[in-house]
Design an enzyme around this catalytic site. Structure first.
Site, PDB file in Angstrom:
ATOM      1  N   SER A 126     -39.690 -24.361  14.773  1.00 18.35           N
ATOM      2  CA  SER A 126     -39.463 -22.977  14.369  1.00 18.35           C
ATOM      3  C   SER A 126     -39.486 -22.917  12.852  1.00 18.35           C
ATOM      4  CB  SER A 126     -38.112 -22.472  14.872  1.00 18.35           C
ATOM      5  OG  SER A 126     -37.754 -21.243  14.248  1.00 18.35           O
ATOM      6  N   TYR A 139     -29.369 -24.224  15.622  1.00 17.40           N
ATOM      7  CA  TYR A 139     -30.784 -24.028  15.944  1.00 17.40           C
ATOM      8  C   TYR A 139     -31.676 -24.535  14.816  1.00 17.40           C
ATOM      9  CZ  TYR A 139     -35.081 -21.686  17.439  1.00 17.40           C
ATOM     10  OH  TYR A 139     -36.372 -21.422  17.827  1.00 17.40           O
TER      11      TYR A 139
END
Length: 230
Positions: A126, A139
């Site tokens: 990401s 995350y």
């Protein structure tokens, strides 16, 4: 590519990757946990497994309908947004397990079939790996670790003819993006060159471009509409 394995195949990105693989004429093994992929095709096989279990990756290997794998796409991952001060150790560990340990273990289990085809691995990271992101440190740290995992795997597995690359999407039209507060999403888009989120199909196209790029390994390609320019 004849044989493609996709983990996390029922998510937004996983579904797009499976559809892209089927459109290319490949046979696909799609792993899911609780929700089956919303696709049906003669060339599609599905397997329901919890890959966070220690036995899960080995069970995926046993479920392979072929002796070789041309492309493994580790789409599995995700996290719920949690502010730093509210993030507990359990949520941190769960994120690391899902986003880092599972792609590591699945790739390890499939080394032999990947080597048999001189195949490729594409991990999904990401842009949060580089920017911190809006979903929280659990995350961002997990997705940053995926970039390091990709580089390390590329160095070690290259001698077996296996290429390992990574795609790092920015805001994607998905359930995860939909969970962001409107003000947060608006702020993200205001600093994005294209002023929009990318689509799962655009990410899937990039995954397959890397999968087919026989001279490329150990690289991370950001697909975010021009938000993180580097």
């Amino acid at each position: 590519m004849k044989h493609v394995v996709v983990t996390g195949a029922s998510g937004d990105l996983g579904t797009a990757v499976v559809a892209r693989a089927l459109a290319s004429g490949a046979e696909v093994l799609a792993q899911f946990h609780t929700r089956a992929p919303a696709l049906s095709h003669d060339a599609l096989s599905t397997v329901q497994l919890d890959l966070t279990r220690d036995e899960g990756p080995a069970e995926l290997r046993k479920a392979l309908p072929w002796e070789s794998v041309d492309l493994l796409v580790n789409c599995i991952g995700g996290a719920r947004p949690v502010p730093y001060a509210e993030l507990d150790t359990a949520a941190w560990r769960d994120s690391m397990q899902l986003n880092v340990e599972v792609p590591f273990a699945v790739t390890r289990e499939l080394i032999a079939p990947l080597a048999a085809a001189a195949g490729a691995v594409v991990n999904l990271s990401s842009v949060a790996a580089f920017t911190g992101g809006a979903f929280g440190p659990h995350y961002a740290a997990g997705k940053a670790a995926v970039v390091g995992l990709t580089r390390s795997a590329a160095r070690e597995l290259g001698e077996q003819g296996i290429r390992v690359n990574c795609v790092a999407p920015g805001p994607v039209a998905s359930a995860m993006t939909d969970s962001l507060p409107e003000a947060v999403l608006a702020g993200l888009l205001a600093t994005t060159a294209l002023r929009r989120v990318v689509t799962p199909e655009e990410v899937a196209d990039t995954v397959f471009a890397l999968g087919a790029a026989t001279g490329v390994t150990g690289q991370t390609l950001v697909v975010d509409g021009g938000r993180f320019l580097h």
